[in-house]
Motif scaffolding. Sequence first.
Motif, PDB file in Angstrom:
ATOM      1  N   LEU A 140       0.831  -1.209   0.000  1.00  0.00           N
ATOM      2  CA  LEU A 140       0.000   0.000   0.000  1.00  0.00           C
ATOM      3  C   LEU A 140       0.864   1.259   0.000  1.00  0.00           C
ATOM      4  N   VAL A 141       1.985   1.230   0.717  1.00  0.00           N
ATOM      5  CA  VAL A 141       2.894   2.382   0.735  1.00  0.00           C
ATOM      6  C   VAL A 141       3.552   2.564  -0.626  1.00  0.00           C
ATOM      7  N   LEU A 142       4.028   1.455  -1.216  1.00  0.00           N
ATOM      8  CA  LEU A 142       4.660   1.538  -2.537  1.00  0.00           C
ATOM      9  C   LEU A 142       3.650   1.975  -3.595  1.00  0.00           C
ATOM     10  N   GLY A 143       2.452   1.458  -3.490  1.00  0.00           N
ATOM     11  CA  GLY A 143       1.447   1.771  -4.494  1.00  0.00           C
ATOM     12  C   GLY A 143       0.888   3.175  -4.377  1.00  0.00           C
ATOM     13  N   TYR A 144       0.738   3.682  -3.152  1.00  0.00           N
ATOM     14  CA  TYR A 144       0.018   4.944  -2.962  1.00  0.00           C
ATOM     15  C   TYR A 144       0.783   5.975  -2.138  1.00  0.00           C
ATOM     16  N   LEU A 146       2.316   8.464   0.411  1.00  0.00           N
ATOM     17  CA  LEU A 146       1.748   9.010   1.642  1.00  0.00           C
ATOM     18  C   LEU A 146       0.235   8.808   1.704  1.00  0.00           C
ATOM     19  N   CYS A 147      -0.420   8.787   0.536  1.00  0.00           N
ATOM     20  CA  CYS A 147      -1.878   8.559   0.501  1.00  0.00           C
ATOM     21  C   CYS A 147      -2.243   7.140   0.936  1.00  0.00           C
ATOM     22  N   GLY A 148      -1.272   6.237   0.923  1.00  0.00           N
ATOM     23  CA  GLY A 148      -1.526   4.876   1.383  1.00  0.00           C
ATOM     24  C   GLY A 148      -1.935   4.828   2.842  1.00  0.00           C
ATOM     25  N   TYR A 149      -1.630   5.899   3.576  1.00  0.00           N
ATOM     26  CA  TYR A 149      -2.039   5.987   4.988  1.00  0.00           C
ATOM     27  C   TYR A 149      -3.542   5.770   5.136  1.00  0.00           C
ATOM     28  N   PHE A 150      -4.329   6.301   4.199  1.00  0.00           N
ATOM     29  CA  PHE A 150      -5.788   6.221   4.294  1.00  0.00           C
ATOM     30  C   PHE A 150      -6.328   4.835   3.954  1.00  0.00           C
ATOM     31  N   LEU A 151      -5.462   3.954   3.437  1.00  0.00           N
ATOM     32  CA  LEU A 151      -5.875   2.587   3.124  1.00  0.00           C
ATOM     33  C   LEU A 151      -5.423   1.595   4.189  1.00  0.00           C
ATOM     34  N   LEU A 152      -4.551   2.042   5.099  1.00  0.00           N
ATOM     35  CA  LEU A 152      -4.042   1.172   6.160  1.00  0.00           C
ATOM     36  C   LEU A 152      -5.075   1.007   7.264  1.00  0.00           C
ATOM     37  N   GLY A 153      -4.992  -0.124   7.975  1.00  0.00           N
ATOM     38  CA  GLY A 153      -5.859  -0.344   9.119  1.00  0.00           C
ATOM     39  C   GLY A 153      -5.382   0.423  10.341  1.00  0.00           C
ATOM     40  N   LYS A 154      -6.207   0.459  11.396  1.00  0.00           N
ATOM     41  CA  LYS A 154      -5.870   1.225  12.600  1.00  0.00           C
ATOM     42  C   LYS A 154      -4.587   0.719  13.246  1.00  0.00           C
ATOM     43  N   LYS A 155      -4.394  -0.593  13.289  1.00  0.00           N
ATOM     44  CA  LYS A 155      -3.188  -1.148  13.919  1.00  0.00           C
ATOM     45  C   LYS A 155      -1.935  -0.734  13.159  1.00  0.00           C
ATOM     46  N   VAL A 248       6.123  10.538  -4.228  1.00  0.00           N
ATOM     47  CA  VAL A 248       6.111  10.341  -2.776  1.00  0.00           C
ATOM     48  C   VAL A 248       4.693  10.477  -2.232  1.00  0.00           C
ATOM     49  N   ALA A 249       3.920  11.407  -2.762  1.00  0.00           N
ATOM     50  CA  ALA A 249       2.567  11.637  -2.251  1.00  0.00           C
ATOM     51  C   ALA A 249       1.591  10.550  -2.687  1.00  0.00           C
ATOM     52  N   GLY A 250       1.670  10.134  -3.963  1.00  0.00           N
ATOM     53  CA  GLY A 250       0.679   9.200  -4.495  1.00  0.00           C
ATOM     54  C   GLY A 250       1.205   7.856  -4.922  1.00  0.00           C
ATOM     55  N   GLY A 251       2.520   7.628  -4.801  1.00  0.00           N
ATOM     56  CA  GLY A 251       3.092   6.327  -5.102  1.00  0.00           C
ATOM     57  C   GLY A 251       3.130   5.994  -6.583  1.00  0.00           C
ATOM     58  N   LEU A 252       3.408   4.735  -6.854  1.00  0.00           N
ATOM     59  CA  LEU A 252       3.507   4.262  -8.236  1.00  0.00           C
ATOM     60  C   LEU A 252       2.176   4.396  -8.964  1.00  0.00           C
ATOM     61  N   ALA A 253       1.059   4.280  -8.226  1.00  0.00           N
ATOM     62  CA  ALA A 253      -0.264   4.391  -8.857  1.00  0.00           C
ATOM     63  C   ALA A 253      -0.453   5.775  -9.458  1.00  0.00           C
ATOM     64  N   TYR A 516      -8.736  -0.445  -8.976  1.00  0.00           N
ATOM     65  CA  TYR A 516     -10.064   0.181  -9.016  1.00  0.00           C
ATOM     66  C   TYR A 516     -10.737   0.136  -7.652  1.00  0.00           C
ATOM     67  N   ARG A 517     -10.737  -1.050  -7.046  1.00  0.00           N
ATOM     68  CA  ARG A 517     -11.399  -1.174  -5.742  1.00  0.00           C
ATOM     69  C   ARG A 517     -10.635  -0.391  -4.670  1.00  0.00           C
ATOM     70  N   LEU A 518      -9.314  -0.367  -4.781  1.00  0.00           N
ATOM     71  CA  LEU A 518      -8.516   0.401  -3.832  1.00  0.00           C
ATOM     72  C   LEU A 518      -8.805   1.904  -3.971  1.00  0.00           C
ATOM     73  N   ALA A 519      -8.942   2.362  -5.224  1.00  0.00           N
ATOM     74  CA  ALA A 519      -9.278   3.768  -5.449  1.00  0.00           C
ATOM     75  C   ALA A 519     -10.663   4.089  -4.891  1.00  0.00           C
ATOM     76  N   GLU A 520     -11.581   3.156  -5.065  1.00  0.00           N
ATOM     77  CA  GLU A 520     -12.944   3.358  -4.551  1.00  0.00           C
ATOM     78  C   GLU A 520     -12.938   3.478  -3.033  1.00  0.00           C
ATOM     79  N   ASN A 521     -12.154   2.621  -2.364  1.00  0.00           N
ATOM     80  CA  ASN A 521     -12.072   2.685  -0.903  1.00  0.00           C
ATOM     81  C   ASN A 521     -11.375   3.964  -0.443  1.00  0.00           C
ATOM     82  N   MET A 522     -10.456   4.490  -1.260  1.00  0.00           N
ATOM     83  CA  MET A 522      -9.745   5.701  -0.867  1.00  0.00           C
ATOM     84  C   MET A 522     -10.625   6.943  -0.998  1.00  0.00           C
ATOM     85  N   VAL A 523     -11.328   7.070  -2.124  1.00  0.00           N
ATOM     86  CA  VAL A 523     -12.150   8.264  -2.339  1.00  0.00           C
ATOM     87  C   VAL A 523     -13.491   8.173  -1.619  1.00  0.00           C
TER      88      VAL A 523
END
Length: 550
Positions: A140-144, A146-155, A248-253, A516-523
């Motif tokens: 998630l970090v490589l793909g997105y 700093l924005c990958g933060y919003f896709l990570l779980g609480k732990k 750095v902000a949005g990753g490889l995606a 696609y599904r990851l983008a949907e969960n992010m937005v």
Amino acid sequence: MSPKPSHEAKPKHASGSQKSAKAGEPSGGFPDISKPMRVAISKLAPKSDAARWSALAIFALLLVFLFASVWDKALVLPVVLKLTLTLILLVLGGEIMRGWMGWDGFYGLIMFKDRHTLDWIDRQAQRYAIVWNVLADLGLVLGYGLCGYFLLGKKSRQPAKLVLLYGAGIPLLLLFSLLLSQMAVGIVVGMISQNSPTAVSDISSATSQAKAGLDSLGFLGTALFNGSIAGSPVRLTVFTVLMLVILVAGGLAAVTTLSILAYAAMILPAILFKLGSIIISIVTGVKDSSAPAPAPGGSPIIPGVTIPLFEGILALAIVLVVHEMSHGLLARVSKIRLDSAGVVLFGVLPFGAFVEPDEKELDKVPKAEANRVMVAGVAANLITCLLLFMLMMALLAATTPMRLEGWRVLSGPLPEGAIVYSIDGQPLLPGNNTFAPNSSLSVNTSMGQFVRPTNAQGKIGIQMDYVGAYGEGFKFQYSPGFEWLGFILRTLGLAFALNLLVGMVNLLPIQLADGYRLAENMVGSKLVAQAIGWSVLIAFVINFLPWLFR
């Protein structure tokens, strides 16, 4: 206490194919339009297993022959037509084989489901659950970025874990983008240049067009630094800095998506102009004399056509097996039932592996866990890419003394693969070498000494390319007896490159990709995700539209 594997408690994978056959929908609700043909073919199949397998072997050889014939250089057809014929051949061939043998699958894909694969996935998921979760979070970090933060779980958002994830992820992100992606493209281009020179010309043209577009960006093209570092020329522009910030902000995606959108916007006017010129030419009967269509934004990767056959098949199999197995592992870590798993063929071509998580259960798990499942394939591709890169570089370094350097024979009246050291005692020079017409020349090669005549133009009729000892452009030639090392190195190189490129494409927010599904969960909005998805998908198609004019 670890939970009992749900696929043992509910053996849905054992009955899933029967349910699909009754519904007549092979996948995703698409109608099973080939079912009547398969039923008719099944009635023709003999009851004897030996007879059915013998006929299948003959038919498979026929498909291979037809596939090779379509892509034979002697058959002059547009690339798009050859691709269409290949697709029809593989789909039709796969459906005929399914009907003959009663195999599961859809639209040319033949799926061999295996219970042992499900058991293996369960064991690995339970044994190394922490490892798989960490790798998915890193994905998630490589793909997105700093924005990958919003896709990570609480732990995973705990400060200590974030420091570790981003402390490892950001340097890796820069490594993938600034070094490994360049090497991956170079390897694929090097492979294509040896199989399809036209495609390489298109890639070079696309690069030139992109550079020209960058130079016309005004302020964005302004050089912040233009000099040298350690003797190497370096030009740092505002655009470069902006892309690093986006990386750095949005990753490889983000970088991959913006690159596709930018090149599509750049070539669309030229495509429309070319299409209009062709239509006017057809209507008026006047020959089209407009400028050529722009270069495509990508090249098809077809084993045996644009890349070596066996190395390409093995590399693609590695990509798909790693990708699909990882989806299965993270699904089982999240206790999502797997409907089935196994290997798949596309017609007669090995196509990799497949894993089918239960979609209803996937929809019910927390979004953070679903994100891990969806990014697992990309994460595995990227980590595999890194491991293969290290293995490839080690093999390159260890086998340097076994590689030859010089002009390699591609075709002509000398043994293919021979390195030409000199002709009549004179070393070869870059470009066309012309000698005395209608004379005999002594050619010194790695495979011995040969005497060959020249024609009236002073040519021997040999096509050659230059190979360096260090594999520049991923072109190399091993000494006699060590050719098998070349096969291994080409396979490693392709597997390295394709793991990275396929992983990056899978991050795109389009309906056919995991992104696609990851983008949907992010937005957080299906409508917004669909708008983004369709925009990127259209841009992706535009990147390949120039092939219609080839």
